[in-house]
Structures are given as C-alpha cells and as structure tokens.
Design an enzyme around this catalytic site. Structure first.
Site, PDB file in Angstrom:
ATOM      1  CD  GLU A 244      12.120  -0.364   6.377  1.00 56.87           C
ATOM      2  OE1 GLU A 244      11.743  -1.478   5.989  1.00 56.87           O
ATOM      3  OE2 GLU A 244      11.387   0.433   7.011  1.00 56.87           O
TER       4      GLU A 244
ATOM      5  CE1 TYR B 203      -6.785   7.573  -5.260  1.00 51.70           C
ATOM      6  CE2 TYR B 203      -8.846   6.753  -4.340  1.00 51.70           C
ATOM      7  CZ  TYR B 203      -7.471   6.831  -4.312  1.00 51.70           C
ATOM      8  OH  TYR B 203      -6.772   6.163  -3.348  1.00 51.70           O
TER       9      TYR B 203
ATOM     10  CG  ASP C  52      -0.953   1.508  10.026  1.00 54.75           C
ATOM     11  OD1 ASP C  52      -1.866   2.301  10.324  1.00 54.75           O
ATOM     12  OD2 ASP C  52      -0.764   1.101   8.860  1.00 54.75           O
TER      13      ASP C  52
END
Length: 389
Positions: free
Chosen positions: A31, A214, A291
């Site tokens: 990461e 929402y 992605d």
C-alpha cells in the site's frame, strides 16, 4: 507455498488478499499510503456484493454495519413527482438470494482489513508504492518507489484508476474525465426532518444533474451526493467546496429535494472519471483487478460490487500450481471481461438516459420507466445483481 503480491490496499486489494490466502497463498499487500484507510462516504451494495463478501468470510460483519434498504426510488428532480420505485423486499431477496444495502465506505473496508490482519498468510505493508514490475518465466518482481524490489509468483494490480501497474501493462494514458462533478456530504440523521426520512435510496433526476441520498452508519448518518454535468475537464479528488457554491449549481431543483440539499455541510467535490473497456488485463504473471482493470462511473452503483466479484473469481483460479498461473490469469480475465465491460458501458448509458436527460427526453424516460412493473424492474437488474456464476 506460492507467493502473491498485491499492489494497493483498497477494497479490491484486501478482497484479493483474503481470497488468495484462503487458497493457501502467502500474500503481501503493498500500500502506497502510510496507513490502511479508505476515503469516501456512502456506498451501495447489491446482492452480488454480499454473495462475494460471504465467500470472503466477512459477509456477516458487513451486514452488522449495513442499512438494509426497502426500495430504490426514482424521482423527477424538478417536479418532486415519483417516476417509479423498485421494491427490495421479499420478492427481490428471494430472486437474488441476498439483500440490497447501503454502508459508509469504512463499514465495508474495516471488516476486510480486520480479516486480513487476522489471517496469518497476509502481510500488510504501508509506504510501499508500486511503480512498476519486472518478470521472467518463473517469478515477478514489484518495483517500489523507494527502490526496493519484492518478489513473488504473481502480481495483482489493485492500485486504482491511476494504476501504475496498468500504465506499464496497457499504456492507455490518463483516465477519461467525464465532465461530471459530484459533491458529497454526510450529516447527522437528526438534522433531517422526520417527514423526509426514509429507508430508501432516493434519486432525483434533473436536466443535466441528479441528486441521491440515503441513510448510512446504521441509520445514524445521512449521505448526500449531487452531480452536475458541467463539462469539467480536470480530475478533482475530495476538494473542499463551499455550500453556497454547491447550491448555486442546481437552480432548477424542486422544493422537497432542495430542502434536503440545503442540509448539506462540509461538502467535498470530485470530478468523475472512468476508462474505456479493454479485453485484456494480464501480462504473464501480472493481472489487474477492480478500478485498475475496469473503472466505471457511479451510475450503476457497481464499482465496489464488481471489485469484490473479481477478487472472489481471481481467488478461484489461484487454487492451482504456481506454474499454471499465467494461463489461469488469462482464463480469469476472459471469464470476467465481457461482464465488466458491459457494466462500464451501462453505467455511462444510465447517466445519459436515466439520470440526466432534459426536455422531451426526460418526459419519455418518465413514461417508459414509470410504466414498468416490479417484476420488470427486477428483470432489468437481474444480470447485474445475480453476480458472476
């Protein structure tokens, strides 16, 4: 024991780590940031996401944090009229085998991260930005920004829409800027008037814009996201934006939707980007996912769902001898590519044809969607919500 390298510790990267560790791999997640965190606000999870989460062993933990939605509502954003609603109750759950829910993004990310930390075969490394890779017939090496090299049997590029792994593999340049700016805000639910609260994902469609909201965080917070087709050409990520600027972008918004929009505070803006579908996401012992492989606009609410599906499917092909990996990665790619490409294209089409039409096109949309029965509405989403076989 075979070794898998994962570039990127987002939702897709952690899901891949769990899937591979479950097949006996030793996994190193690389990461680039200094901590494992996830940015963003609300996210929608269709049944195909829960199917994948259950396979990864974190379905119940996500369910504990989720808000299970009763219906999806499509409204006319200028007149406040209901176009149609899709029930997500008994018939929907029986058809698709799982519920539809919304969560704060961290309520999806944290169970994945916790599970990785509990799994002996997963090593989580921060400050490890992958800038490229090298490989031969037997091994692949991730090249890090600090000059280090980390070797393994395969490398998964889960490093997002600006993937360095994709840049080396596919060389298709920067992501495509959609020209749509989205403004996001999360507010406490107690700020929302009682008569405007509902256990629904509500979408107000206007001419060249839409507004969706929402409940999230177990119903304690209210997620607001409003998007303008403003021709933006520069990618923006999480830019703080004054509330008066946000409100000024939507002068045509109807009374009820406008009241909710005015509740927003501490807005941040993004300019939406995606990429054209490509058929191939592999190079020898390297494969893309999420992605990095198939970034899509938000309009089908399937970006995270597809990343989770892809992780589970990739895990299934990793249940093999390391020597078979290049062909197994190709098989995985070509099993999923038609589905993810269709989702990318459908997301674009929904923005044009459902969310943002104006004038006569908006009236035609209202009539067409308004005429659909519940069974017909469920049939429209069946190919997505059932998930990958």
């Amino acid at each position: 024991m075979a070794e898998l390298l994962v570039a990127g510790g987002g939702i897709g990267g952690l899901a891949v780590a769990l899937a591979a560790a479950g097949r006996g791999y030793r996994v190193t997640v690389l990461e680039r940031r200094d901590a494992f965190t996830e940015l963003g606000a609300g996210i929608q999870l269709a049944p195909n996401a829960f199917r994948a989460l259950d396979r990864l062993g974190v379905g119940e933990q996500v369910r504990e944090r989720a808000v299970f939605i009763d219906e999806l509502r499509l409204m006319d954003g200028t007149t406040d009229e209901v176009i149609n609603t899709m029930s997500l109750g008994t018939a929907y759950r029986e058809r698709f085998g799982n519920p539809y829910a919304v969560v704060h993004r961290t309520d999806l990310y944290q169970p994945l991260l916790d599970a990785c930390r509990r799994t002996p075969g997963v090593e989580l490394c921060t400050g490890a930005a992958v800038t490229g890779y090298e490989q031969d017939a037997d091994r692949v090496t991730a090249v890090l920004a600090n000059g280090e090299r980390v070797g393994g049997d395969a490398l998964v590029g889960a490093d997002g829409i600006h993937s360095a792994v994709r840049a080396q593999m596919i060389r298709d340049g920067e992501p495509l800027v959609s020209g749509h700016t989205i403004y996001r805000s999360v507010i406490p639910m107690d700020r929302v008037p009682e008569h405007l609260r509902s256990n629904a994902v509500t979408l107000w469609a206007g001419p060249g814009w839409h507004f969706v909201h929402y409940p999230i965080s177990g119903g304690r917070e209210f997620n607001l996201a409003v998007t303008k087709d403003d021709g933006a050409r520069e990618a923006v990520t999480g830019r703080p934006t004054p509330a008066d600027h946000v409100l000024a972008q939507f002068p045509e918004i109807g009374p009820k939707a406008g009241l909710l929009l005015r509740l927003g505070e501490q807005w941040k803006s993004w300019v939406l980007c995606d990429r054209d579908p490509v058929p191939g996401w592999t190079d020898g012992r390297v494969v893309l996912t999420g992605d990095a492989a198939h970034p899509m606009l938000q309009y089908a609410a399937q970006g995270a769902c597809m990343a989770l599906e892809g992780a589970v499917h990739l895990g299934s092909v990793l249940d093999c001898d390391a020597g078979d990996l290049p062909q197994r990665l190709i098989d995985h790619n070509y099993a999923l590519a038609p589905r993810t490409a269709r989702a990318q294209q459908v997301a674009r089409a929904m923005g044009r044809e459902v969310y943002h039409p104006a004038g006569v096109a908006a009236k035609e949309r209202n009539a067409e969607i308004g005429s659909l029965s519940q069974a017909e509405l469920h049939g429209k989403v069946a190919w997505l919500h059932h998930g990958t076989p």
